[in-house]
Design a protein around this motif. Sequence first.
Motif, PDB file in Angstrom:
ATOM      1  N   TYR A 232       1.445   1.477 -19.798  1.00 32.65           N
ATOM      2  CA  TYR A 232       0.912   2.616 -19.045  1.00 32.65           C
ATOM      3  C   TYR A 232       0.481   2.165 -17.649  1.00 32.65           C
ATOM      4  O   TYR A 232       0.725   2.839 -16.653  1.00 32.65           O
ATOM      5  CB  TYR A 232      -0.274   3.230 -19.795  1.00 32.65           C
ATOM      6  CG  TYR A 232      -1.080   4.198 -18.969  1.00 32.65           C
ATOM      7  CD1 TYR A 232      -0.594   5.473 -18.691  1.00 32.65           C
ATOM      8  CD2 TYR A 232      -2.330   3.846 -18.459  1.00 32.65           C
ATOM      9  CE1 TYR A 232      -1.330   6.366 -17.921  1.00 32.65           C
ATOM     10  CE2 TYR A 232      -3.065   4.733 -17.693  1.00 32.65           C
ATOM     11  CZ  TYR A 232      -2.564   5.993 -17.421  1.00 32.65           C
ATOM     12  OH  TYR A 232      -3.290   6.872 -16.654  1.00 32.65           O
ATOM     13  N   ALA A 233      -0.105   0.965 -17.603  1.00 33.55           N
ATOM     14  CA  ALA A 233      -0.592   0.429 -16.331  1.00 33.55           C
ATOM     15  C   ALA A 233       0.550   0.151 -15.365  1.00 33.55           C
ATOM     16  O   ALA A 233       0.318  -0.055 -14.184  1.00 33.55           O
ATOM     17  CB  ALA A 233      -1.417  -0.827 -16.565  1.00 33.55           C
ATOM     18  N   GLY A 234       1.794   0.097 -15.872  1.00 39.64           N
ATOM     19  CA  GLY A 234       2.900   0.020 -14.940  1.00 39.64           C
ATOM     20  C   GLY A 234       4.038  -0.926 -15.259  1.00 39.64           C
ATOM     21  O   GLY A 234       5.091  -0.869 -14.624  1.00 39.64           O
ATOM     22  N   ARG A 235       3.850  -1.813 -16.208  1.00 44.67           N
ATOM     23  CA  ARG A 235       4.921  -2.768 -16.493  1.00 44.67           C
ATOM     24  C   ARG A 235       5.172  -2.805 -17.995  1.00 44.67           C
ATOM     25  O   ARG A 235       4.245  -3.011 -18.782  1.00 44.67           O
ATOM     26  CB  ARG A 235       4.498  -4.143 -16.004  1.00 44.67           C
ATOM     27  CG  ARG A 235       5.566  -5.201 -16.126  1.00 44.67           C
ATOM     28  CD  ARG A 235       4.985  -6.579 -15.925  1.00 44.67           C
ATOM     29  NE  ARG A 235       4.622  -6.824 -14.538  1.00 44.67           N
ATOM     30  CZ  ARG A 235       5.407  -7.470 -13.672  1.00 44.67           C
ATOM     31  NH1 ARG A 235       6.570  -7.915 -14.054  1.00 44.67           N
ATOM     32  NH2 ARG A 235       5.003  -7.669 -12.437  1.00 44.67           N
ATOM     33  N   PHE A 359       4.073   1.504  -6.496  1.00 44.30           N
ATOM     34  CA  PHE A 359       2.957   2.430  -6.290  1.00 44.30           C
ATOM     35  C   PHE A 359       3.125   3.310  -5.060  1.00 44.30           C
ATOM     36  O   PHE A 359       2.163   3.898  -4.586  1.00 44.30           O
ATOM     37  CB  PHE A 359       1.640   1.652  -6.191  1.00 44.30           C
ATOM     38  CG  PHE A 359       1.325   0.856  -7.418  1.00 44.30           C
ATOM     39  CD1 PHE A 359       1.133   1.489  -8.634  1.00 44.30           C
ATOM     40  CD2 PHE A 359       1.254  -0.529  -7.362  1.00 44.30           C
ATOM     41  CE1 PHE A 359       0.846   0.747  -9.781  1.00 44.30           C
ATOM     42  CE2 PHE A 359       0.975  -1.269  -8.505  1.00 44.30           C
ATOM     43  CZ  PHE A 359       0.778  -0.622  -9.717  1.00 44.30           C
ATOM     44  N   THR A 360       4.339   3.367  -4.523  1.00 43.94           N
ATOM     45  CA  THR A 360       4.510   4.214  -3.341  1.00 43.94           C
ATOM     46  C   THR A 360       4.058   5.633  -3.666  1.00 43.94           C
ATOM     47  O   THR A 360       4.474   6.188  -4.686  1.00 43.94           O
ATOM     48  CB  THR A 360       5.998   4.280  -2.936  1.00 43.94           C
ATOM     49  OG1 THR A 360       6.722   3.313  -3.701  1.00 43.94           O
ATOM     50  CG2 THR A 360       6.188   4.089  -1.462  1.00 43.94           C
ATOM     51  N   PRO A 361       3.232   6.197  -2.823  1.00 49.95           N
ATOM     52  CA  PRO A 361       2.745   7.560  -3.066  1.00 49.95           C
ATOM     53  C   PRO A 361       3.903   8.543  -3.227  1.00 49.95           C
ATOM     54  O   PRO A 361       4.977   8.347  -2.658  1.00 49.95           O
ATOM     55  CB  PRO A 361       1.950   7.871  -1.794  1.00 49.95           C
ATOM     56  CG  PRO A 361       1.518   6.541  -1.276  1.00 49.95           C
ATOM     57  CD  PRO A 361       2.643   5.615  -1.610  1.00 49.95           C
ATOM     58  N   ARG A 385      -0.712   7.258  -5.615  1.00 49.33           N
ATOM     59  CA  ARG A 385      -1.348   8.432  -5.017  1.00 49.33           C
ATOM     60  C   ARG A 385      -0.366   9.599  -5.063  1.00 49.33           C
ATOM     61  O   ARG A 385       0.827   9.422  -4.808  1.00 49.33           O
ATOM     62  CB  ARG A 385      -1.731   8.118  -3.583  1.00 49.33           C
ATOM     63  CG  ARG A 385      -2.693   9.094  -2.965  1.00 49.33           C
ATOM     64  CD  ARG A 385      -3.162   8.567  -1.632  1.00 49.33           C
ATOM     65  NE  ARG A 385      -3.879   9.580  -0.891  1.00 49.33           N
ATOM     66  CZ  ARG A 385      -4.346   9.411   0.331  1.00 49.33           C
ATOM     67  NH1 ARG A 385      -4.169   8.242   0.935  1.00 49.33           N
ATOM     68  NH2 ARG A 385      -5.008  10.382   0.952  1.00 49.33           N
ATOM     69  N   ILE A 386      -0.875  10.778  -5.422  1.00 49.38           N
ATOM     70  CA  ILE A 386      -0.003  11.941  -5.535  1.00 49.38           C
ATOM     71  C   ILE A 386      -0.440  13.005  -4.538  1.00 49.38           C
ATOM     72  O   ILE A 386      -1.574  13.490  -4.584  1.00 49.38           O
ATOM     73  CB  ILE A 386      -0.022  12.508  -6.969  1.00 49.38           C
ATOM     74  CG1 ILE A 386       0.467  11.432  -7.951  1.00 49.38           C
ATOM     75  CG2 ILE A 386       0.841  13.759  -7.068  1.00 49.38           C
ATOM     76  CD1 ILE A 386       0.449  11.842  -9.394  1.00 49.38           C
TER      77      ILE A 386
ATOM     78  N   LEU D   2       3.709  -7.204  -6.386  1.00 45.88           N
ATOM     79  CA  LEU D   2       2.421  -6.828  -6.984  1.00 45.88           C
ATOM     80  C   LEU D   2       1.825  -7.934  -7.848  1.00 45.88           C
ATOM     81  O   LEU D   2       0.673  -8.287  -7.716  1.00 45.88           O
ATOM     82  CB  LEU D   2       2.570  -5.597  -7.858  1.00 45.88           C
ATOM     83  CG  LEU D   2       1.248  -5.357  -8.611  1.00 45.88           C
ATOM     84  CD1 LEU D   2       0.309  -4.531  -7.793  1.00 45.88           C
ATOM     85  CD2 LEU D   2       1.484  -4.738  -9.961  1.00 45.88           C
ATOM     86  N   ARG D   3       2.671  -8.534  -8.685  1.00 44.26           N
ATOM     87  CA  ARG D   3       2.101  -9.474  -9.638  1.00 44.26           C
ATOM     88  C   ARG D   3       1.272 -10.526  -8.927  1.00 44.26           C
ATOM     89  O   ARG D   3       0.157 -10.813  -9.282  1.00 44.26           O
ATOM     90  CB  ARG D   3       3.189 -10.118 -10.472  1.00 44.26           C
ATOM     91  CG  ARG D   3       2.644 -10.849 -11.690  1.00 44.26           C
ATOM     92  CD  ARG D   3       3.752 -11.179 -12.641  1.00 44.26           C
ATOM     93  NE  ARG D   3       4.944 -11.549 -11.906  1.00 44.26           N
ATOM     94  CZ  ARG D   3       4.997 -12.550 -11.045  1.00 44.26           C
ATOM     95  NH1 ARG D   3       3.923 -13.261 -10.784  1.00 44.26           N
ATOM     96  NH2 ARG D   3       6.112 -12.838 -10.423  1.00 44.26           N
TER      97      ARG D   3
END
Lengths: 554, 554, 326, 326
Positions: A232-235, A359-361, A385-386, D2-3
């Motif tokens: 969920y955190a991204g990876r 994380f690009t908005p 960011r959305i 990022l890492r």
Amino acid sequence: MTFMTIPSTISGGPSVFQVRIGSGEVLSAGDEADVLLAFYQHSYENHLAALKRGGIVVYDSDHVEPNQDCEKDYHQIGVPISGLTIEAIGGTARDKGKNIFALGLVAKMFDLDAPKLEKLIAERFGGKDESVLQNALNAFHAGYGHALGNVIETFQFVESQKRSGHQVVMSGNEALAYGLIAAGVRFGAGYPITPWSDIMELLRRELPKYGGTFVQTEDEIAAISMALGASYAGRVSVTGSSGPGISLKTEAIGWGVMAEMPVVIIDVQRGGPSTGMPTNVEQSDLNIAVHGGHGDSPRVVLAPANVEDCFLTAIEAVNIARQYSVPVIILSDQAIATRIEAFEEPDLEKLCQDISPDFTPVAEHKPYDLGASGGVTRHLPPGTRIGSGKYPVVTGLEHDEMGHPSGAPKVHEQMVAKRRKKLQKLAAELPVPAVYGPPEGNVLLVGWGSTQGPLREAVDRARGAGDSVSALHIKHISPLPNGLEDIFAGFNHIFVVEMNDEGLYGYGQLGGLLRARFCDPKIRGITKTDGLTFKVKEIMERARNNVASGMRRL
Amino acid sequence: MTFMTIPSTISGGPSVFQVRIGSGEVLSAGDEADVLLAFYQHSYENHLAALKRGGIVVYDSDHVEPNQDCEKDYHQIGVPISGLTIEAIGGTARDKGKNIFALGLVAKMFDLDAPKLEKLIAERFGGKDESVLQNALNAFHAGYGHALGNVIETFQFVESQKRSGHQVVMSGNEALAYGLIAAGVRFGAGYPITPWSDIMELLRRELPKYGGTFVQTEDEIAAISMALGASYAGRVSVTGSSGPGISLKTEAIGWGVMAEMPVVIIDVQRGGPSTGMPTNVEQSDLNIAVHGGHGDSPRVVLAPANVEDCFLTAIEAVNIARQYSVPVIILSDQAIATRIEAFEEPDLEKLCQDISPDFTPVAEHKPYDLGASGGVTRHLPPGTRIGSGKYPVVTGLEHDEMGHPSGAPKVHEQMVAKRRKKLQKLAAELPVPAVYGPPEGNVLLVGWGSTQGPLREAVDRARGAGDSVSALHIKHISPLPNGLEDIFAGFNHIFVVEMNDEGLYGYGQLGGLLRARFCDPKIRGITKTDGLTFKVKEIMERARNNVASGMRRL
Amino acid sequence: MLRRRIDETRFVMSSTTTETPGRSNGNPSVAQSPDGGRKPLTKKDIAADHPTWCPGCGDFSVLALYFKLIEKRRIWHEKITTVAGIGCSSRFPYFVQGHGAHYIHGRALPFATGISLTRPDLHVFVFGGDGDAFSIGGNHLNHTARKNLKMTYVIMDNWVYGLTKKQTSPTSPIGFKSKTDIWGSVDHPINPMKQLISAGATFVARTTHTNPNHVLQMMEAAMDHDGFSVIECLSECVEFYDGAFDASNPRKGGTFNPVPEDHDVTDEFAAYKLAAEPFPGYFGVFYKIDRPTKNANEAKINTQSREKFKGLKDWQILQKNFDRMK
Amino acid sequence: MLRRRIDETRFVMSSTTTETPGRSNGNPSVAQSPDGGRKPLTKKDIAADHPTWCPGCGDFSVLALYFKLIEKRRIWHEKITTVAGIGCSSRFPYFVQGHGAHYIHGRALPFATGISLTRPDLHVFVFGGDGDAFSIGGNHLNHTARKNLKMTYVIMDNWVYGLTKKQTSPTSPIGFKSKTDIWGSVDHPINPMKQLISAGATFVARTTHTNPNHVLQMMEAAMDHDGFSVIECLSECVEFYDGAFDASNPRKGGTFNPVPEDHDVTDEFAAYKLAAEPFPGYFGVFYKIDRPTKNANEAKINTQSREKFKGLKDWQILQKNFDRMK
Ligand SMILES: Cc1ncc(C[n+]2csc(CCOP(=O)(O)OP(=O)(O)O)c2C)c(N)n1
Ligand SMILES: Cc1ncc(C[n+]2csc(CCOP(=O)(O)OP(=O)(O)O)c2C)c(N)n1
Ligand code: SF4
Ligand code: SF4
Ligand SMILES: [Mg+2]
Ligand SMILES: [Mg+2]
């Protein structure tokens, strides 16, 4: 204990040697040893010299730290003898336990006469306390059942690898773990259980080198929960287990399906049900992998065919999970897990992927967009960011496109369909598996997982004997690739060969899947439940008999 | 809110009434009320007088204690309105939540035009904060989805029951709980979850009267473990859950299979996967019930067809568990669970059984005797003295006949076969289900669980319209009774009608079982996932279309 | 009918929860066993399979003392049941000649609870390891403790996962090099005594396999306690954590400190302070109080619920409900 | 990449674990946020769905104060994530406009751990009920506490199961009449503070929804704590346990006792004594110590492991292993 003849099939091996099992004993009749069995560091060091170049040293990796420099001179095979004996019988029962385990190991490696050895053990330990004999036999079966593969193969692999410097040698568990690292996985969580533990121990040791982390959790539920949290955190992250630990992950896998959260779950299958046979091989987790969730919860299930395939399957699993936002289960088994094989060295620079989150908005985001083509949506990690100021919630409740709870009949219909359709899309993109042998004929042997080797050998031998036999190996268990019906159409008999039970109605677990989908009565099962890998001649005989009986039925 | 016409099908009801939802509001246009909806005790008491004899009072059983004496004058229907609203939307969202839930309830009871009502709700709540509307709609759908059954039926049942004093009226959850008590169950353990909770709450309240106990545990794993422990202690015990709680019991059920320990597990199915739709009906747990264990772990699965059948199935489940030493799963669903039906009063004196353990000493005992006919052995509880001095251990490890660990290939083969064969023996003893309608014809509608009613009505209507349609209801899901193939042979089309998804390959969960076993392509599925019970005309239309399309396919 | 017999026993128990341990150990066989004539079981009668444990494993002594306990307290085969989860230590039931259950990892306590609540005529003994008890089983431990189920639980703590070959356990000290912490464990270990005391266990003791007499003493006291009695018994894993407990073993130059004479076992804070002592800490009973058992509470509910139905058969009680549903 | 960035942050964290809370809250956005120019979020930006809770439910105030916290501490949408299990209270994430996860019952902490260990740039807030935390989730609570994961956990304790309609909770007092204890609960309830302190939580506080300022204070202190910070917030269930907490509410004639001035929050025994006080007991921070977080410990292992591979690409590190397997 006794003298016995080694099947002449062992090229270059001595035709006779004396089996004297004991700490650091040398398995040899001559001056130079062909095989050294080392239980402790000192025996390893003291006796290694006695081993002839190219000889095999089998050492207890729980006690011996092998000398890397000897790699070029000897075939060093590490087996956690102490640990496996303990796992198998709950201790080492005076070092006898380890010795007998090692005897079983050697018996399997050199294809010695197991029943004969059992008789000898019975004579040796058949004292008044029968439980001592039972312990000895359990240890023997554990060693014999420990599918290290046949040393001849190992020889050959290692030889070939000597010839060209382009091969690597490792076990299936190692291949899976390194495959995950190559795929870019940097977080994992697990709880110890054999045979899964090796993978978690390796990842725990290796991931920090890559800035990653592996956590030993309080139980298997916490393990998959952590992996889902990190995904969920991204990876995309990984968890895994064997036997009982897989059952415990059922609820959380269902959440992953509902929340459409990518995650990879490794199941190194062992003998079941329940605690079952921790150190034996079995392919009996297919049903729980495919159907083991309450509600309609379609997920992806893959099964690697050999050690090299373990490495590649790990990468494929990670990419399917990311692309389709779905839990992917890898069904390995105790046989591949511990088997040592050599394979063409992969091009790591090309294969290693960076899957760091982006994380690009974005202007706006619907986590469960029903408009997405094929129902395939991608998870957007926190930290993004959305623009619209509308942020998503991922959830296990039935939900609308933004992830907010909805009990509307239409919504449930559409979301159930979304979760199904994206896997149907995946199925359409999967390669149709290639038939080994002619694409048409009398008998098709269908297999999955670690049985690929014996099945192909069976085909070769059968064809050599003039029989019309081909084999099909199914790696994508769920969803099944499209086009299988066309392959099946080319054969009179289809036998699904599996290391599991024939079940209430006479077919194994993959057999059930295929029969349900294709409703073709010629799909029948060849199954077994002795906790050992298939022998080639076993497969051939069973197939022959089934064809005969089948003829009667038809 | 608005005036609307009640479908004239409601005999004796007013043709028009005003829906004004509000605390203790009377649903009526005239002086005498036909229906009273009471949210609180005071409204119940103050307005009951306004209700005409034979009228219906629907009260919030979370707040109203109904007056038993009124039973003869009114039809009193208790619904935990507050609780269900809270469970459905996570609170009551200003009492509006309850009102709208009740509106949904009434809409379903009187078969009002749901889409039209949704439009009205949208007009009423479509303010700037759209989430308020979403909450209202969720509450409405929860009420509408709450399968209380159609009031007309209820009417009829209650009427008939008035005629003959020999009927009892209760919900499916009550029937299951009382059935267990009649069967002699005196211990249970569970963890709250809707819609299972009613059963545990009833047993918690009632069992002590019989010297029994029910324990609310810390989680579902503890619950089934306690039940297994009590079963081990000598008397078959019960646990149960819904949705996620069923997934959590997977590992322990596997132990019950391996240790051959009797236990009854009730699964009151709700919408899945994961937390899913807690207050909606679905039949999507068949797969996990049958296949949801690692390893080969055959267990028994039963599904009651209606409220009366819940009572009888509970008794059958207990007796199968005892006789075959196996976990038995009862697949009920939210529709039967909450539906109120009348049925012929059972002869309790005859039905109630005493299953107290028997501790008479025995000469010797093998818990897993391979010589036992059909592989059926009986559990011997602790407290029994054994002459031989050799006592059994029950275990989840693969074991020999005395329950001691064994890794011998032969032993695993034999024990896996034992666990399978005893269920095959059971299958042979099961009655072949009777066909509703002629035993041969064009279309056979196959169903399980709560769909029996609508299916039979569909058959009646279809035959009335001259179509050749029959129905078959399968109560024994696993093992399946023998002889189904003969029934199927008599029809051109077999449609398995289920409240679950069509799956990756186009058929539902029971459909998959039947197709796998019989490999008959004419077995196809009629499935749906809107979280609502089947409407008769829905079934008929779907069947008609499938026959048409099917024709093309054949 | 058995059920009735059980209820009576239950009633006895609930009414004797405050009596002296000796009488209230809830084991009819000791007090009123009709088998008075039978000659007590000897080790020969109680020993089953030859243990598979590694030579020198601490678990051997725990087993030997369990045998002693059964002999000394003249418990019959049919009056006891031995339950365990999964682990080397949890292999226990196979080595005992008596009714036994080898359940799943971490869940032995709820399983034993099912026995305890329905069979007050039995002694329920549970054995297991530190991973079984504090890792996967930690929550069941807390809830069994707070509910105060009548049974005895011996946790054979070796500070490591034995059966699965040397992974870190919740009791492994920081720095312990395991297969899952090759650099040494970094996680703050749990304190078994603190967890048990704060969870509400009514009998909490600590002992070590190297002091057999003390182990037996603790087992007896635990068995006589009317409630949930827990013993943490240090039991060395010679294979994967050799010498872990030397500091507590005089024969290895360590010190064995018994709980101070003046320690008040009913003083929760004093017990908690004792638990905070660094290793080797103290050995003996840390905490022991009387609180009604779950068994007694449920028995009381039964007696009260049954009052209204005196003399009725079960089917008649059920009939009353059905009559109301007409 | 990022890492790498994460590792640096990790490193920062591990090196600042002993610094003052203000600096070590591990939130770059507060200290070095590049978004300095952005105007802080208002309630309007943070509020999502209209809460479904019953009118008067204590959970409303907890939500309102979470909004206040985000406003006051100028936290941006992308710097926070709100996680919950299952329950009325656990509906929390739907009502917050920000990245949120509604996980399964009792397992929110391990899920949040996965976030905390991989995303030091995020504030991880977990909300849930007493059943979620202490019944099914009890073991995860203990292990998250002992490992000291960097996150804030607010337990909204209403002494009952709300969402499932009034069953007994582990915090229900003896005598509470629920649907599963119609005669009144008989089981000894757990003591949340005792459990947390003995489990090794490094920040343990207690507050009540009827004292908004105090709730906010506790939330701020918890957020600033570098480690696992837990707040038990009494939050009344007006539907099923009306008036449960009146004795702690001055407006209902009760008394709100703040933790005594002279209480030493680093004194475990003092904190444990405080926890033993009968209801309404004390409100405030019971216990707060500095102990390296799991985040910091793992970060240190990373830095050390990576030393040998300075400047190497990931595939090159892996290649080294493969070379050894030739
Ligand atoms: C659900 C489940 N998870 C994991 C395992 C594997 N396993 C068996 S025993 C054990 C822990 C052993 O440690 P401990 O409980 O301390 O017992 P010991 O062997 O040290 O006596 C584990 C993780 C299992 N059998 N079941
Ligand atoms: C595995 C599982 N078991 C049970 C449930 C049903 N359930 C939902 S919330 C809940 C407990 C609610 O109590 P609490 O955690 O105190 O939250 P509250 O509603 O009181 O705020 C239960 C048992 C579930 N959703 N999942
Ligand atoms: S591994 Fe350790 S715990 Fe297990 S038997 Fe051997 S010494 Fe005992
Ligand atoms: S039921 Fe209780 S906890 Fe749930 S929303 Fe209503 S008042 Fe709040
Ligand atoms: Mg241990
Ligand atoms: Mg609560």
